[in-house]
Design an enzyme around this catalytic site. Sequence first.
Site, PDB file in Angstrom:
ATOM      1  CG  HIS A   1      -3.363   1.629  10.105  1.00 22.87           C
ATOM      2  ND1 HIS A   1      -2.090   1.253  10.468  1.00 22.87           N
ATOM      3  CD2 HIS A   1      -3.233   2.237   8.898  1.00 22.87           C
ATOM      4  CE1 HIS A   1      -1.236   1.615   9.517  1.00 22.87           C
ATOM      5  NE2 HIS A   1      -1.906   2.211   8.546  1.00 22.87           N
TER       6      HIS A   1
ATOM      7  CG  PHE B   1      -1.674  -1.318   1.347  1.00 23.45           C
ATOM      8  CD1 PHE B   1      -2.852  -1.539   0.641  1.00 23.45           C
ATOM      9  CD2 PHE B   1      -1.163  -2.348   2.135  1.00 23.45           C
ATOM     10  CE1 PHE B   1      -3.521  -2.752   0.725  1.00 23.45           C
ATOM     11  CE2 PHE B   1      -1.831  -3.569   2.228  1.00 23.45           C
ATOM     12  CZ  PHE B   1      -3.009  -3.767   1.523  1.00 23.45           C
TER      13      PHE B   1
HETATM   14 MG    MG Z   1       0.180   1.815   5.582  1.00 26.35          MG
END
Ligand code: MG
Length: 203
Positions: A133, A9
Site C-alpha cells: 500500500h 483485513f
Molecule cells: Mg487490504
Amino acid sequence: MDPQTVPGFLSPEEGYALAESVRSTREIAGVVVEIGAYCGRSTLYLAGALTTGALVFSIDHHRGSEEHQPGGGYDDPRFWDADAGCVDTLPSFRANVRASGLEDRVAAVVGEAAAIGRVWASPVRFLFLDGGHSRRAALQDWRVWSRHMALGGVVAIHDVFARPAEGGRPPHDVFTLACGSGLFAPTHRVGSCQFLTRLGASG
Ligand code: MG
C-alpha cells in the site's frame, strides 16, 4: 472453513462481494488473479466462487507488507520466521487453503507482483488488488497489471477510502487514476472494496 477465521483485513461483506463479482465474470475468457494474499482470507472467498477447473492465481511474496513488519502497526508475531529473520505467511496460507479443501483451485505464486506481471501472458477476467500500500508499490502493481485486463473484466481495489482520515491514500489514488484513464469505470463499492469494469467489451 469460515474465511473470517483466517487472519486478515477483509470484512465478510467485502468477501461476499468479491465472490459475487467473480461469479459475474464467469463468461469472460481469462483467469482470476489476486495480488496480496497474506494468510489467504480473500483467497478463500475468491476460490470458493470458482467453477470446477478454474483457478485463482494468488500472488504474494509472503514477507508481509510495510505494516506487517515488526513495529509496523499490524505486525503479528505468529508469522515471524526467526531462522529467516523475516515475516513468512506462506505456511499459514497453505494450511488455510488446505483446510478449506480448495487446493485444486488455488495456484500460489510466490514473488513480487510487479515482476511477475511483467512476464504474465494470460488475459485476466478478475483482479483483486491488495498488495503493498505504499504509493510506489500500489502504482507499480497497477501499471503492470491493468494492461492484462480482459475487456469487460472486473478489478476490485481494496482499502479505497473516501476520506484521508480513514486510511492511506495510494489505493484511492490508483482508483482515481483508473477512472481518469478512460479504460475503467467504477461500478460499486462495498466497505473499502471498490469495483471497476474494464471498458470496451461493447460500444
Ligand atoms: Mg487490504
